[in-house]
Design a protein around this motif. Sequence first.
Motif, short mmCIF file in Angstrom:
data_model
loop_
_atom_site.label_atom_id
_atom_site.label_comp_id
_atom_site.label_asym_id
_atom_site.label_seq_id
_atom_site.Cartn_x
_atom_site.Cartn_y
_atom_site.Cartn_z
N ASP A 38 -23.86 0.69 30.94
CA ASP A 38 -22.91 1.77 31.14
C ASP A 38 -23.48 2.80 32.13
O ASP A 38 -22.75 3.44 32.87
CB ASP A 38 -22.65 2.41 29.77
N ALA A 39 -24.78 2.98 32.11
CA ALA A 39 -25.43 3.93 33.02
C ALA A 39 -26.81 3.37 33.35
O ALA A 39 -27.83 3.88 32.93
CB ALA A 39 -25.55 5.30 32.36
N ARG A 138 -23.71 -3.61 36.26
CA ARG A 138 -22.88 -2.43 36.40
C ARG A 138 -21.54 -2.73 35.75
O ARG A 138 -20.82 -3.63 36.18
CB ARG A 138 -22.71 -2.11 37.89
N ILE A 141 -15.73 0.99 35.51
CA ILE A 141 -15.33 2.22 34.84
C ILE A 141 -14.28 1.98 33.77
O ILE A 141 -13.30 1.27 34.00
CB ILE A 141 -14.83 3.21 35.90
N GLY A 142 -14.52 2.56 32.60
CA GLY A 142 -13.56 2.44 31.52
C GLY A 142 -13.48 1.05 30.90
O GLY A 142 -12.66 0.81 30.03
N GLY C 8 -22.20 11.37 32.71
CA GLY C 8 -22.45 9.92 32.78
C GLY C 8 -23.69 9.58 31.98
O GLY C 8 -23.68 8.71 31.13
N LYS C 9 -24.75 10.37 32.22
CA LYS C 9 -26.02 10.10 31.57
C LYS C 9 -26.10 10.84 30.23
O LYS C 9 -25.61 11.96 30.12
CB LYS C 9 -27.13 10.57 32.49
N PRO C 172 -21.42 10.06 25.86
CA PRO C 172 -21.95 9.84 27.21
C PRO C 172 -21.40 8.55 27.81
O PRO C 172 -20.75 7.78 27.12
CB PRO C 172 -23.46 9.74 26.98
N GLY C 173 -21.69 8.36 29.07
CA GLY C 173 -21.30 7.11 29.73
C GLY C 173 -19.95 7.21 30.41
O GLY C 173 -19.39 8.30 30.57
N THR C 174 -19.44 6.06 30.84
CA THR C 174 -18.13 6.03 31.49
C THR C 174 -17.30 4.88 30.93
O THR C 174 -16.36 4.44 31.56
CB THR C 174 -18.28 5.84 33.01
N ASP C 201 -25.67 8.74 37.65
CA ASP C 201 -24.70 8.68 36.56
C ASP C 201 -23.55 9.67 36.77
O ASP C 201 -22.43 9.42 36.33
CB ASP C 201 -25.40 8.92 35.22
N LEU C 204 -20.84 8.06 38.84
CA LEU C 204 -19.97 7.20 38.05
C LEU C 204 -18.94 8.03 37.29
O LEU C 204 -17.76 7.67 37.20
CB LEU C 204 -20.79 6.37 37.05
#
Lengths: 290, 114, 283
Positions: A38-39, A138, A141-142, C8-9, C172-174, C201, C204
């Motif tokens: 996710d990151a 990677r 997104i979403g 993001g992070k 967190p995250g996307t 991040d 993103l």
Amino acid sequence: MKEIVILSGKGGTGKSSVCSALAHIKKDNILVADCDVDAADLHLIMAPENVPGVDFYSGIIAEIDAEKCIACGLCAQKCRFDAISLYEGKYRVEPLDCEGCAYCHYICPVEAIAIPQQNIGNYFQAESRLGFTLVHARLNIGAENSGKLVAKVKSIAKEQCKKEGKDFMLVDGSPGIGCPVISSLSGVDYVVLVTEATYSGLSDLERLWTLLDMFKLPGACIVNKADINPSVASEIRKFMQKKKIADLGDIPYSEDFPKAIAMGRTLIEENETRWRPVFEKIWKAIEEKI
Amino acid sequence: MIVGFTSTGEGWDAKIDPRFGRTEFILIYDEEKDELKAVDNREVSDMAHGVGPKTAQKIHELGVQVLITGNGPGGNAAEVLKNMNVKIYIKAGGMGIREAYGAYKANKLESIGG
Amino acid sequence: MRLAIASGKGGTGKTTLAVNLALKASGTMKTVLADLDVEEPNGSIFIGGETVDEKQVYRYTPAWNQKSCSLCGKCTSWCAYNALIKLGEIILVMPNLCHSCYACSELCPDGALPMEASPLGTIRHFSRGKLDFTESKLNIGLEQAAPLIKQSLNYLDENFKDHDLQILDSPPGTACSMMEAVRSADYVILVTEPTPFGLHDLKLAVETVRQLELPFAVVINRDGIGNDELDRYLKAEEIAVWARIPHQREIAELYSRGEILFDKVAAVDDALSDILQRLEGLS
């Protein structure tokens, strides 16, 4: 070959810094898989060679053929995720909302709804700056289903690790306790937890450990930023003793962590005399345990 | 007795796949007939969701009575296996199939549940 | 006004900002803070307060009714999540894998799969001074964060509709859970730090909120560590920076003890004032 996964529960505890430092120590006999899909950040430090990503498909997503659609509305009515709505007289699926259950596909009276596989991201396998192979990915997104992408990264990494004859595969896991974390645990020999001496760090560690306990996985813990709050650090240690989590030692709060990241270096490169002994000791302790 | 193995290949020389749900093959050894056959599980192991239960269902359909595997099934698969009459032996990950079978016969494998 | 605080992070200071901003804002307006980081919620460590309400949240999963089932097995082929397994003469339901799409239940020719409630997590409502605070916690071992977030947002709608400011502390995250939390907001603040990880991040996260067509601004935490790459990026992309919180060991120490910052660190208080002023400018 032994597989070690590094987890933290909470974000920002220094998990990726620890991971890259350990990888540096063992750089001649290791392969690294970044499963924080996710990151994913390890590649920023490891600077792998540029290779094209491989598209990754998982799960399905509904797609309505506007030619065939008779706008009866049954799909929209049945969809529990509110993913289908009327748009200029025809029904349309909002891909970000679709959970890929295929209910609409089964009930459409004119078979206008297809369920193609969904592209959820890419993965890469490349040689890092330090010589070892890095597998990273990677997630789009979403996208859902990050667990499946984690599983893919791990299986590619494992195969490659065997091919290269390396003894250790190091997995940088996701924060949290959800699906990517659960997925990163499959087939793991040992779990290294990186927490920090804060109440948030302790609380997240407790929740993560409850999850690990369900899988009966052996684990050890590193307390980062230990001197920032010695009393929380000792609470964490008490928790570790109670749960029989091995203690891999403390790391003091250090500006070297953000500095190393900013320079795109491992901690070993940032300050060899200071950090090499620390991480060699940690690695030795891990190796003794597995 | 029908003995099942999670396996990375198709014969006695293959290795135990430590993964349960995403195992590539399921090997079935019929002790009475002294017959070993391989069932391809890659279609299941490539699914997005719930591979553990699906693999467990397959093992049930194959009539396996004893299963030898590596890490042991995850929570969902364990739930399915609880409802099946199968004895599970774990921590054979990385062993050859023949070696794992020998270890089972010599009572050297750890068993869970069932 | 619903404001989502995201990043993001993980570990960039999202919760710190959300908690402090909410407490400060509650001095002048009716404010509610919702901790939607349902896997690892930490807001309550800082806020504490008294419990006003506690609600079990359920989701619906099928339960097998043996008597009416004809064992046709169609449900197991419909289920996209393999949450239904046929073992000889029994159908097993795996609630952990179920996404509650209702397909099996509604399509079963025998009506043998009625939906039943099973626990998903809890929502707690606390109050500290004038601030209302809700914390949503996912039961450990469950993977469906997004449905709990959705129900938590409904809870906000039901109970705090008239509040001037609703602040969401997002996961967190996307991925899907972050999107679920952010998409209902009127405005988004992305918290980042000036390191390559933070920047990577953040990019993103920016892509995500742009895809959702949400207006957003950035708050830079730990300003002073790292390098100026972040500033160059923000300038090039014409992204507004609402505030900068300096990198100070004191802040990290207060955080570690679960303490509130803005009444002790002037730089934090200033940053919050800037943010509140910007928010006022929006409405």
